[in-house]
Design a protein around this motif. Structure first.
Motif, PDB file in Angstrom:
ATOM      1  N   CYS A 137       0.884  -1.340   0.015  1.00 57.39           N
ATOM      2  CA  CYS A 137       0.007   0.108  -0.065  1.00 57.39           C
ATOM      3  C   CYS A 137       0.899   1.163  -0.004  1.00 57.39           C
ATOM      4  CB  CYS A 137      -0.830   0.030   1.285  1.00 57.39           C
ATOM      5  SG  CYS A 137      -2.196  -1.090   0.944  1.00 57.39           S
ATOM      6  N   THR A 178      -0.743   8.276   1.045  1.00 55.03           N
ATOM      7  CA  THR A 178      -2.010   9.191   0.677  1.00 55.03           C
ATOM      8  C   THR A 178      -1.071  10.320   0.491  1.00 55.03           C
ATOM      9  OG1 THR A 178      -3.470   8.058   1.928  1.00 55.03           O
ATOM     10  CG2 THR A 178      -4.060  10.343   1.443  1.00 55.03           C
ATOM     11  N   HIS A 218       7.627  11.188   5.688  1.00 56.31           N
ATOM     12  CA  HIS A 218       8.483  11.186   6.890  1.00 56.31           C
ATOM     13  C   HIS A 218       9.120   9.783   6.959  1.00 56.31           C
ATOM     14  CE1 HIS A 218       5.396   8.828   9.120  1.00 56.31           C
ATOM     15  NE2 HIS A 218       4.379   9.729   8.696  1.00 56.31           N
ATOM     16  N   GLY A 224       8.635   7.744   9.165  1.00 53.95           N
ATOM     17  CA  GLY A 224       7.860   6.548   9.531  1.00 53.95           C
ATOM     18  C   GLY A 224       7.595   5.769   8.157  1.00 53.95           C
ATOM     19  N   GLY A 268       2.268  -3.713   4.160  1.00 57.77           N
ATOM     20  CA  GLY A 268       1.919  -2.284   4.452  1.00 57.77           C
ATOM     21  C   GLY A 268       2.292  -2.206   6.062  1.00 57.77           C
ATOM     22  N   ASP A 286      -0.579  -0.467  11.143  1.00 58.79           N
ATOM     23  CA  ASP A 286      -1.939   0.335  11.207  1.00 58.79           C
ATOM     24  C   ASP A 286      -2.984   0.035  10.261  1.00 58.79           C
ATOM     25  OD1 ASP A 286      -0.205   1.557   9.466  1.00 58.79           O
ATOM     26  OD2 ASP A 286      -0.875   3.552   9.856  1.00 58.79           O
ATOM     27  N   LYS A 302       1.919  12.118  10.713  1.00 62.23           N
ATOM     28  CA  LYS A 302       1.505  13.362  10.256  1.00 62.23           C
ATOM     29  C   LYS A 302       0.618  13.996  11.315  1.00 62.23           C
ATOM     30  CE  LYS A 302       1.668  11.772   5.723  1.00 62.23           C
ATOM     31  NZ  LYS A 302       0.955  11.250   4.384  1.00 62.23           N
TER      32      LYS A 302
HETATM   33  P1  AMP Z   1      -0.130   6.918   4.847  1.00 67.35           P
HETATM   34  O1  AMP Z   1       0.383   7.710   3.763  1.00 67.35           O
HETATM   35  O2  AMP Z   1      -0.282   7.487   6.037  1.00 67.35           O
HETATM   36  O3  AMP Z   1      -1.343   6.018   4.494  1.00 67.35           O
HETATM   37  O4  AMP Z   1       0.988   5.558   5.033  1.00 67.35           O
HETATM   38  C1  AMP Z   1       1.731   5.012   4.157  1.00 67.35           C
HETATM   39  C2  AMP Z   1       2.497   3.728   4.677  1.00 67.35           C
HETATM   40  O5  AMP Z   1       3.317   4.196   5.581  1.00 67.35           O
HETATM   41  C3  AMP Z   1       1.398   2.935   5.261  1.00 67.35           C
HETATM   42  O6  AMP Z   1       2.008   1.448   4.935  1.00 67.35           O
HETATM   43  C4  AMP Z   1       1.751   3.109   6.693  1.00 67.35           C
HETATM   44  O7  AMP Z   1       1.349   1.872   7.613  1.00 67.35           O
HETATM   45  C5  AMP Z   1       3.170   3.544   6.963  1.00 67.35           C
HETATM   46  N1  AMP Z   1       3.549   4.203   7.938  1.00 67.35           N
HETATM   47  C6  AMP Z   1       2.954   5.388   8.442  1.00 67.35           C
HETATM   48  N2  AMP Z   1       3.419   5.831   9.687  1.00 67.35           N
HETATM   49  C7  AMP Z   1       4.406   5.007  10.024  1.00 67.35           C
HETATM   50  C8  AMP Z   1       5.452   5.012  10.797  1.00 67.35           C
HETATM   51  N3  AMP Z   1       5.312   5.762  12.026  1.00 67.35           N
HETATM   52  N4  AMP Z   1       6.047   3.769  11.091  1.00 67.35           N
HETATM   53  C9  AMP Z   1       5.973   2.796  10.065  1.00 67.35           C
HETATM   54  N5  AMP Z   1       5.204   2.788   9.148  1.00 67.35           N
HETATM   55  C10 AMP Z   1       4.440   3.886   8.934  1.00 67.35           C
END
Ligand code: AMP
Ligand code: ZN
Length: 476
Positions: free
Chosen positions: A29, A32, A38, A40, A226, A229, A269
């Motif tokens: 995945c 967004t 970042h 993470g 992914g 979370d 974020k």
């Molecule tokens: P998002 O753009 O927030 O949907 O995140 C994209 C991907 O980054 C997803 O697979 C999230 O699980 C992962 N992700 C976001 N924050 C963290 C974090 N602090 N540590 C590890 N993975 C993260």
């Protein structure tokens, strides 16, 4: 030796057997795109990059797909705040993401499908679900009826009864049950929208991954990944949609990464406790960031601290020192006419380290243990170099071959091995070509011709064309 992976679906380590022999089809995945990447995100994407690189190293053809969520509530909200068009905003952050991944030396996916370019496929998928009786149209959108899918909860272990407890349908929501989720959202004024059988609107979040992964990887594939979370609700909902639609098992192995944490909280974020990849890259070499991530197993949480980064930086430096020691020693190394005690010992240590490395990687991609083996090899080589007067080439070569494999799999030491060198070399050639053009413009043909002749001796041929000078490599 077989690779074993921890499968979130079965909650245990399993032998990895891809559906089609020799090929791994894998979907991760994507982000967004409404803000900077970042650390993470970097943690998760570096982890999957190494998993992918390892599978390739073990001889599999890997087909890797990663989506971009380029339309959703968060993007629309952020665009309102900045006064930008949501699509332009998404486009901008999508580019930044790709740049950041390239800087971090994460190999690009084979396909990066974007929601806004797959609306028709998504509509088809929703229509199929409706035909099969799993989806219904409500006043504000089309919903997936969770209660109709018998296997709901199999990934996350969440039970439907528990989900229903205390939950209710909010006023204004057009769904029948609180646990149902949106497949299609009808347009609200001022939002980006597309035509559909249910009027103008846009896709819900989960449906994009079901649609785009099956479009590129087929109705069954090997790995879906992914961050932790995403297990619930995102991946649980993806399974419900896809298996309801196809009627059979979808993904073999579900892999999830642990969080990157800051002071005991997930870096995110929304919490505002994040450090962007860009900021990090101003302070650290990309390989330091990779090493920092790889020092932990991908499923374990990883604490972000300054000391942790400094530690990774020092460790990387130590490894580069060893590589440099080997390079220098290689120049005066002996061909082996015989081995002494030191050679037998060094060989044994390198062999052992290599074995440990592969065992660790085979054991659910345990990069933390694998790195220990890399340090063992490094220590062994340094010991050998200080123990002998003239090192034997065969020993140095064995060590170098191991480090080369580590480089390929971990995306480390790239400054050392071929790729980066070729880049540098090209920059030097371009520079010489430019200098020669200047000399010609200044009518210094003698020196210009000399540069051309000398480059030719080195296997670089220049050709003056109406569009300027081009160069190519030739065999000399
Ligand atoms: P998002 O753009 O927030 O949907 O995140 C994209 C991907 O980054 C997803 O697979 C999230 O699980 C992962 N992700 C976001 N924050 C963290 C974090 N602090 N540590 C590890 N993975 C993260
Ligand atoms: Zn997804």
């Amino acid at each position: 030796m077989a690779i074993r992976v921890y499968n979130t679906l079965t909650r245990r380590k399993e032998e990895f057997r891809p559906i089609r022999e020799g090929e791994v089809r894998m979907y991760v995945c994507g982000p967004t795109v409404y803000d900077y990447t970042h650390l993470g995100h970097a943690r998760t994407y570096i982890a999957f990059d190494v998993i992918r690189r390892y599978l390739e190293h073990r001889g599999y053809t890997v087909l890797m797909v990663m989506n971009f969520t380029d339309i959703d509530d968060k993007i629309i909200r952020r665009a309102r705040e900045t006064g930008e068009d949501p699509r332009e905003l998404a486009e901008r952050f999508l580019r930044y993401f790709l740049e950041d991944m390239a800087s971090l030396r994460v190999k690009p996916a084979d396909v990066y499908p974007r929601v806004t370019e797959h609306i028709d496929d998504i509509i088809d998928f929703v229509r199929k679900l409706q035909e099969k009786g799993y989806a219904y149209e409500g006043s504000d959108g089309v919903y997936f009826e969770v209660g109709k899918f018998g296997d709901y909860g199999k990934l996350s272990g969440i039970r439907l009864e528990d989900l229903r407890k205390g939950a209710r349908v909010e006023p204004g929501e057009g769904k029948k049950n609180p646990e149902d989720f949106a497949l299609w959202k009808k347009a609200k004024p001022g939002e980006p929208k597309w035509e559909s059988p249910w009027g103008e609107g846009r896709p819900g979040w989960h449906i994009e991954c079901s649609t785009m992964s099956t479009k590129y990887l087929g109705e069954s594939f090997d790995i879906h990944g992914g961050g932790n979370d995403l297990i619930f609700p995102h991946h649980e909902n993806e399974i419900a949609q896809t298996e309801a639609c196809t009627g059979h098992e979808w993904v073999r192995y579900w892999l999830h990464t642990g969080f990157l944490m800051v002071n005991g909280e997930k870096m995110s974020k929304s919490l505002g406790n994040f450090v962007t990849v860009r900021e990090m890259l101003r302070r650290y070499d990309p390989e330091v960031i990779r090493l920092f991530v790889l020092q932990r197993h991908y499923r374990s949480p990883l604490d972000y601290t300054e000391e942790g980064m400094e530690h990774a930086k020092n460790n990387l430096e130590r490894l580069y020192n060893t590589l440099e020691n080997i390079r220098v020693a290689m120049k005066e190394a002996d061909i082996s006419f015989r081995w002494e005690k030191e050679e037998f010992e060094a060989y044994e240590s390198i062999r052992n380290a290599r074995k440990k490395f592969y065992e660790a990687m085979d054991d659910d991609f345990n990069t933390a243990e694998a790195l220990k083996a890399v340090f063992e090899a490094s220590t062994a080589v340094n010991r050998y170099l200080s123990d002998v007067e003239r090192p034997k080439e065969s020993i140095l070569r064995k060590a170098m071959e191991f480090f080369k494999a580590v480089s390929e799999i971990f995306g480390l030491f790239e400054d050392y091995f071929r790729e980066r060198k070729a880049e540098n070399e090209e920059a030097f050639i371009e520079l010489l070509v430019e200098v020669r053009s200047r000399l010609r413009r200044e009518r210094n043909f003698e020196l210009a011709d000399e540069i051309r002749a000398r480059l030719r001796e080195l296997g670089i041929q220049l050709e003056d064309t109406p569009k300027g000078t081009v160069w190519k490599r030739i065999r000399v």
